[in-house]
Motif scaffolding. Structure first.
Motif, mmCIF file in Angstrom:
data_model
loop_
_atom_site.group_PDB
_atom_site.id
_atom_site.type_symbol
_atom_site.label_atom_id
_atom_site.label_comp_id
_atom_site.label_asym_id
_atom_site.label_seq_id
_atom_site.Cartn_x
_atom_site.Cartn_y
_atom_site.Cartn_z
ATOM 1 N N SER A 13 0.813 -1.339 -0.064
ATOM 2 C CA SER A 13 -0.029 0.066 0.062
ATOM 3 C C SER A 13 0.818 1.335 0.020
ATOM 4 O O SER A 13 0.319 2.310 0.269
ATOM 5 C CB SER A 13 -0.989 -0.046 1.271
ATOM 6 O OG SER A 13 -1.830 -0.837 0.943
ATOM 7 N N GLN A 38 -0.174 1.980 -4.597
ATOM 8 C CA GLN A 38 -1.580 2.168 -4.792
ATOM 9 C C GLN A 38 -2.007 2.841 -6.166
ATOM 10 O O GLN A 38 -3.028 2.694 -6.504
ATOM 11 C CB GLN A 38 -1.955 3.355 -3.738
ATOM 12 C CG GLN A 38 -1.873 2.934 -2.352
ATOM 13 C CD GLN A 38 -2.429 3.849 -1.395
ATOM 14 O OE1 GLN A 38 -3.335 4.558 -1.663
ATOM 15 N NE2 GLN A 38 -1.753 3.848 -0.191
ATOM 16 N N ASP A 94 -4.954 -0.006 -2.721
ATOM 17 C CA ASP A 94 -4.915 0.142 -1.223
ATOM 18 C C ASP A 94 -5.492 -1.097 -0.491
ATOM 19 O O ASP A 94 -6.732 -1.254 -0.552
ATOM 20 C CB ASP A 94 -5.228 1.500 -0.891
ATOM 21 C CG ASP A 94 -4.914 1.892 0.693
ATOM 22 O OD1 ASP A 94 -4.487 0.859 1.562
ATOM 23 O OD2 ASP A 94 -5.143 2.933 0.912
#
Length: 428
Positions: A148, A178, A199
């Motif tokens: 992420s 992301q 994410d």
């Protein structure tokens, strides 16, 4: 240069710990971490290490930990935190076998830590780039994944003076980023082991939604159980506005509006800081509304008098922790605080319930807020007048609330799946 900065920071933390309780907890926890590991590490086990700076990063890593625990019980999980705001809240999390602070990133600490744990793989969540830990992990051929993560041109890695520190990025086995911009920025540094997966926070908020609690106190407050009056006539349920993780600059805006709002709205406030002084400050801004506190009602229910007081109140203050993610389900409109300070809190936690989300102007570093703002599910405000105009328009056109809420909910649902993509790559 990096190690000099770390040692200077270490001295600063030691001094600050004499005056600040939060820093003192971190300082104590970091110093005790190696002893905790020596006591708890099973030398015969294979450990997968997850590191999260704080609570938000923990929530991003949680879907991965729980998937690993479910599908591969042969691994044990080590979870480390940098901040007390993460460790103190999740130190009893049952999804990890060992939970402790991460000792500060000196060469000696990193060597001792990794010599004790001997992880078979490691996951660093979002912004975690510890130079010494990562270089030693690479030297030991331990696979390391950044999860992420999100990169921006203004970060030090992409400045002329940050090239030396930027070498830390080449210690990662793979990046699960992301967005496409992050992939392109890493490509400029010669890093191509990158997948754009989104994410994992979206996977987590979907989990939270599925596990949401029913809250009888809130339902009594908003009138969910009162479907008819004495004459058998169906009662009109009031509109509900939920303000989560609010700070005083946020509260001065929406409390001023609702204290003088002619339309019948019910207001639920879950402030970021729960302390008596702050709660009294909130109440002082609501001169024209009947206000009750959640814990007081919790103590007095199920008495008839308490139920009546709760149902007739205009404002419910959530003066305890752990309920906000479930409370958003009761709102028609939400406000997420922090946008008039250091930065907004978790807007996705509200949007998953299919409600439009208000937030303040400091949201540029939060991709989910930017995307919600772009598609209409999120509404940035600059101050009281802006907020009042937006709320008046929504009140006059209820169908707008439904439309924007649908956009927000669809955005979250369409953004899930990062955890599955990561595990597909890992082939575990």
């Amino acid at each position: 240069m990096y190690n000099i900065v770390i040692y200077l920071y270490l001295c600063g933390v030691a001094i600050a710990s004499l005056f600040n309780e939060k820093v003192r907890k971190m300082w104590r926890g970091e110093r005790q971490a190696i002893n905790v590991l020596k006591e708890k590490v099973d030398p015969k086990a294979q450990y997968v290490w997850f590191h999260a700076a704080s609570l938000g990063e923990f929530e991003q890593g949680r879907p991965l930990m729980e998937r690993l625990r479910r599908d591969h019980p042969e691994y044990k999980i080590l979870l480390t935190f940098f901040s007390p705001s993460g460790y103190e809240v999740r130190k009893n999390y049952e999804g990890a076998d060992i939970i402790c602070y991460l000792p500060l990133d000196t060469i000696s600490n990193a060597r001792r830590f990794l010599r004790t744990v001997r992880p078979v793989m490691a996951f660093f969540i979002k912004y975690e780039f510890w130079y010494n830990y990562l270089h030693i992990l690479k030297h030991r051929n331990v696979p390391v994944y950044s999860v992420s993560s999100i990169f921006r041109p203004e970060q030090v890695f992409f400045k002329w003076y940050g090239h030396q520190y930027g070498r830390v990025l080449k210690c990662f086995t793979r990046f699960f980023v992301q967005n496409e911009e992050s992939r392109e920025l890493l490509k400029k540094l010669g890093i191509t082991d990158v997948d754009v997966v989104g994410d994992t926070r979206f996977d987590r908020v979907l989990q939270i939604k599925e596990q949401a609690k029913q809250l009888p106190i809130v339902e009594t407050f908003i009138g969910m159980k009162a479907e008819s009056d004495e004459k058998g006539v169906k009662l009109e349920k009031p509109a509900v506005f939920v303000a989560g993780s609010s700070w005083p600059p946020d509260e001065e805006i929406f409390l001023r509006y609702f204290d003088n709002c002619p339309t019948k709205w019910k207001l639920i406030i879950a402030p970021h800081v729960i302390g008596e002084d702050h709660l009294k400050q909130i109440e002082s801004l609501l001169q024209n509304r009947r206000v009750v506190r959640y814990t007081k009602m919790e103590d007095e229910l199920p008495s008839e008098a308490a139920s009546k007081m709760l149902a007739e109140a205009d404002v419910l203050i959530i003066d305890c922790f752990g309920l906000l993610s479930s409370i958003y389900r009761y709102g028609q409109v939400a406000y997420v605080g922090g946008g008039f300070g250091v930065g907004i809190h978790n807007v996705v936690e509200a949007a998953v319930w299919g409600v439009p989300v208000f937030f303040g102007p400091n949201n540029q570093r939060f991709q989910e807020a930017q995307e919600l703002k772009h598609n209409g599910g999120g509404i940035e405000i600059s101050g009281y007048d802006d907020f009042a105009n937006q709320m008046n328009q929504m009140t006059a056109n209820p169908e707008t609330i439904s439309k924007l809420g649908t956009i927000a909910g669809n955005y979250v649902n369409d953004s899930t799946g990062a955890t599955e993509k990561i595990f597909r790559y890992l082939n575990l």
